[in-house]
Design a protein around this motif. Sequence first.
Motif, PDB file in Angstrom:
ATOM      1  N   PHE A  51       2.221  -6.587   6.624  1.00 61.33           N
ATOM      2  CA  PHE A  51       1.230  -7.054   7.585  1.00 61.33           C
ATOM      3  C   PHE A  51       1.384  -8.557   7.784  1.00 61.33           C
ATOM      4  O   PHE A  51       1.929  -9.257   6.930  1.00 61.33           O
ATOM      5  CB  PHE A  51      -0.192  -6.737   7.088  1.00 61.33           C
ATOM      6  CG  PHE A  51      -0.490  -5.267   7.055  1.00 61.33           C
ATOM      7  CD1 PHE A  51      -0.762  -4.582   8.227  1.00 61.33           C
ATOM      8  CD2 PHE A  51      -0.495  -4.574   5.863  1.00 61.33           C
ATOM      9  CE1 PHE A  51      -1.041  -3.226   8.211  1.00 61.33           C
ATOM     10  CE2 PHE A  51      -0.776  -3.217   5.828  1.00 61.33           C
ATOM     11  CZ  PHE A  51      -1.046  -2.542   6.998  1.00 61.33           C
ATOM     12  N   SER A  52       0.890  -9.059   8.887  1.00 55.51           N
ATOM     13  CA  SER A  52       1.054 -10.479   9.210  1.00 55.51           C
ATOM     14  C   SER A  52       0.341 -11.399   8.221  1.00 55.51           C
ATOM     15  O   SER A  52       0.684 -12.564   8.111  1.00 55.51           O
ATOM     16  CB  SER A  52       0.560 -10.763  10.630  1.00 55.51           C
ATOM     17  OG  SER A  52      -0.805 -10.434  10.743  1.00 55.51           O
ATOM     18  N   ASN A  53      -0.621 -10.880   7.477  1.00 51.15           N
ATOM     19  CA  ASN A  53      -1.315 -11.707   6.481  1.00 51.15           C
ATOM     20  C   ASN A  53      -0.576 -11.772   5.148  1.00 51.15           C
ATOM     21  O   ASN A  53      -1.067 -12.354   4.194  1.00 51.15           O
ATOM     22  CB  ASN A  53      -2.752 -11.205   6.264  1.00 51.15           C
ATOM     23  CG  ASN A  53      -2.801  -9.794   5.714  1.00 51.15           C
ATOM     24  OD1 ASN A  53      -1.777  -9.166   5.461  1.00 51.15           O
ATOM     25  ND2 ASN A  53      -4.006  -9.295   5.535  1.00 51.15           N
ATOM     26  N   GLY A  54       0.609 -11.160   5.070  1.00 47.36           N
ATOM     27  CA  GLY A  54       1.424 -11.237   3.865  1.00 47.36           C
ATOM     28  C   GLY A  54       1.272 -10.069   2.911  1.00 47.36           C
ATOM     29  O   GLY A  54       1.977  -9.996   1.908  1.00 47.36           O
ATOM     30  N   LEU A  55       0.383  -9.143   3.207  1.00 47.90           N
ATOM     31  CA  LEU A  55       0.225  -7.970   2.346  1.00 47.90           C
ATOM     32  C   LEU A  55       1.305  -6.939   2.650  1.00 47.90           C
ATOM     33  O   LEU A  55       1.680  -6.741   3.801  1.00 47.90           O
ATOM     34  CB  LEU A  55      -1.150  -7.323   2.556  1.00 47.90           C
ATOM     35  CG  LEU A  55      -2.359  -8.100   2.077  1.00 47.90           C
ATOM     36  CD1 LEU A  55      -3.639  -7.362   2.450  1.00 47.90           C
ATOM     37  CD2 LEU A  55      -2.309  -8.326   0.580  1.00 47.90           C
ATOM     38  N   LEU A  69      -1.456   1.806  -0.838  1.00 47.69           N
ATOM     39  CA  LEU A  69      -1.630   0.688  -1.756  1.00 47.69           C
ATOM     40  C   LEU A  69      -1.203  -0.568  -1.010  1.00 47.69           C
ATOM     41  O   LEU A  69      -0.143  -0.576  -0.381  1.00 47.69           O
ATOM     42  CB  LEU A  69      -0.764   0.913  -2.996  1.00 47.69           C
ATOM     43  CG  LEU A  69      -0.858  -0.095  -4.118  1.00 47.69           C
ATOM     44  CD1 LEU A  69      -0.751   0.626  -5.462  1.00 47.69           C
ATOM     45  CD2 LEU A  69       0.207  -1.143  -4.012  1.00 47.69           C
ATOM     46  N   LEU A  70      -2.030  -1.595  -1.035  1.00 45.66           N
ATOM     47  CA  LEU A  70      -1.691  -2.892  -0.445  1.00 45.66           C
ATOM     48  C   LEU A  70      -1.530  -3.892  -1.576  1.00 45.66           C
ATOM     49  O   LEU A  70      -2.377  -3.967  -2.469  1.00 45.66           O
ATOM     50  CB  LEU A  70      -2.790  -3.376   0.497  1.00 45.66           C
ATOM     51  CG  LEU A  70      -3.040  -2.570   1.755  1.00 45.66           C
ATOM     52  CD1 LEU A  70      -4.193  -3.178   2.536  1.00 45.66           C
ATOM     53  CD2 LEU A  70      -1.803  -2.518   2.618  1.00 45.66           C
ATOM     54  N   GLY A  84      -6.392   3.389  -2.025  1.00 37.83           N
ATOM     55  CA  GLY A  84      -7.329   4.373  -1.500  1.00 37.83           C
ATOM     56  C   GLY A  84      -6.720   5.163  -0.377  1.00 37.83           C
ATOM     57  O   GLY A  84      -5.501   5.171  -0.190  1.00 37.83           O
ATOM     58  N   PRO A  85      -7.568   5.836   0.390  1.00 37.62           N
ATOM     59  CA  PRO A  85      -7.069   6.656   1.498  1.00 37.62           C
ATOM     60  C   PRO A  85      -6.266   5.816   2.488  1.00 37.62           C
ATOM     61  O   PRO A  85      -6.570   4.649   2.730  1.00 37.62           O
ATOM     62  CB  PRO A  85      -8.346   7.182   2.160  1.00 37.62           C
ATOM     63  CG  PRO A  85      -9.399   7.080   1.103  1.00 37.62           C
ATOM     64  CD  PRO A  85      -9.016   5.907   0.250  1.00 37.62           C
ATOM     65  N   ASP A  86      -5.243   6.458   3.033  1.00 38.69           N
ATOM     66  CA  ASP A  86      -4.436   5.788   4.047  1.00 38.69           C
ATOM     67  C   ASP A  86      -5.311   5.507   5.264  1.00 38.69           C
ATOM     68  O   ASP A  86      -6.056   6.366   5.718  1.00 38.69           O
ATOM     69  CB  ASP A  86      -3.250   6.663   4.426  1.00 38.69           C
ATOM     70  CG  ASP A  86      -2.293   5.987   5.369  1.00 38.69           C
ATOM     71  OD1 ASP A  86      -2.299   4.734   5.440  1.00 38.69           O
ATOM     72  OD2 ASP A  86      -1.546   6.693   6.049  1.00 38.69           O
ATOM     73  N   PHE A  87      -5.217   4.331   5.792  1.00 42.66           N
ATOM     74  CA  PHE A  87      -6.090   3.896   6.894  1.00 42.66           C
ATOM     75  C   PHE A  87      -5.329   3.719   8.188  1.00 42.66           C
ATOM     76  O   PHE A  87      -5.908   3.326   9.193  1.00 42.66           O
ATOM     77  CB  PHE A  87      -6.791   2.573   6.526  1.00 42.66           C
ATOM     78  CG  PHE A  87      -5.827   1.536   6.045  1.00 42.66           C
ATOM     79  CD1 PHE A  87      -5.156   0.732   6.939  1.00 42.66           C
ATOM     80  CD2 PHE A  87      -5.576   1.385   4.692  1.00 42.66           C
ATOM     81  CE1 PHE A  87      -4.248  -0.208   6.498  1.00 42.66           C
ATOM     82  CE2 PHE A  87      -4.667   0.447   4.244  1.00 42.66           C
ATOM     83  CZ  PHE A  87      -4.007  -0.354   5.144  1.00 42.66           C
ATOM     84  N   ARG A  88      -4.050   3.954   8.172  1.00 44.43           N
ATOM     85  CA  ARG A  88      -3.259   3.758   9.388  1.00 44.43           C
ATOM     86  C   ARG A  88      -3.327   4.948  10.295  1.00 44.43           C
ATOM     87  O   ARG A  88      -3.576   6.021   9.970  1.00 44.43           O
ATOM     88  CB  ARG A  88      -1.816   3.438   9.045  1.00 44.43           C
ATOM     89  CG  ARG A  88      -1.702   2.127   8.366  1.00 44.43           C
ATOM     90  CD  ARG A  88      -0.325   1.606   8.123  1.00 44.43           C
ATOM     91  NE  ARG A  88       0.743   2.574   8.159  1.00 44.43           N
ATOM     92  CZ  ARG A  88       1.961   2.279   8.535  1.00 44.43           C
ATOM     93  NH1 ARG A  88       2.272   1.068   8.867  1.00 44.43           N
ATOM     94  NH2 ARG A  88       2.895   3.176   8.557  1.00 44.43           N
TER      95      ARG A  88
END
Length: 88
Positions: A51-55, A69-70, A84-88
Motif C-alpha cells: 500500500f502507498s502508506n508502506g504497509l 495480515l498487514l 483478520g478478515p480480508d478486506f479487499r
Amino acid sequence: MTEVFLDPEADHQLARLESDPTAAKLLRRVDDVLDALERDPSDPALRRHRFSNGLWYVLIGYHQGDSALLWEPHSDAVAVRYLGPDFR
C-alpha cells in the motif's frame, strides 16, 4: 532473525485463533506467515502487495475463507498492524 511485534488488535485476533479449535488450519497458516517474517521479511512471497502508506499485505487463504495480515518493516523488526478478515 527478525523480531516480530503485533499491534494489540492483531495480538488479540491471534489469541482468539489460538483458543478456537475450529480455526486450526487458519492458525497454522498465520503461524507460517509469522515464521516467514521472522526468517526473512524481504522474502518476495511476503512482499507481493504494498500500500502507498508502506504497509505490506499478505493474503492468508484457507478453506473457510480468506484472511489478511498487514505488516511494516523497521530497521531490525517487523510490526504486524492487522490480522483478520480480508478486506479487499
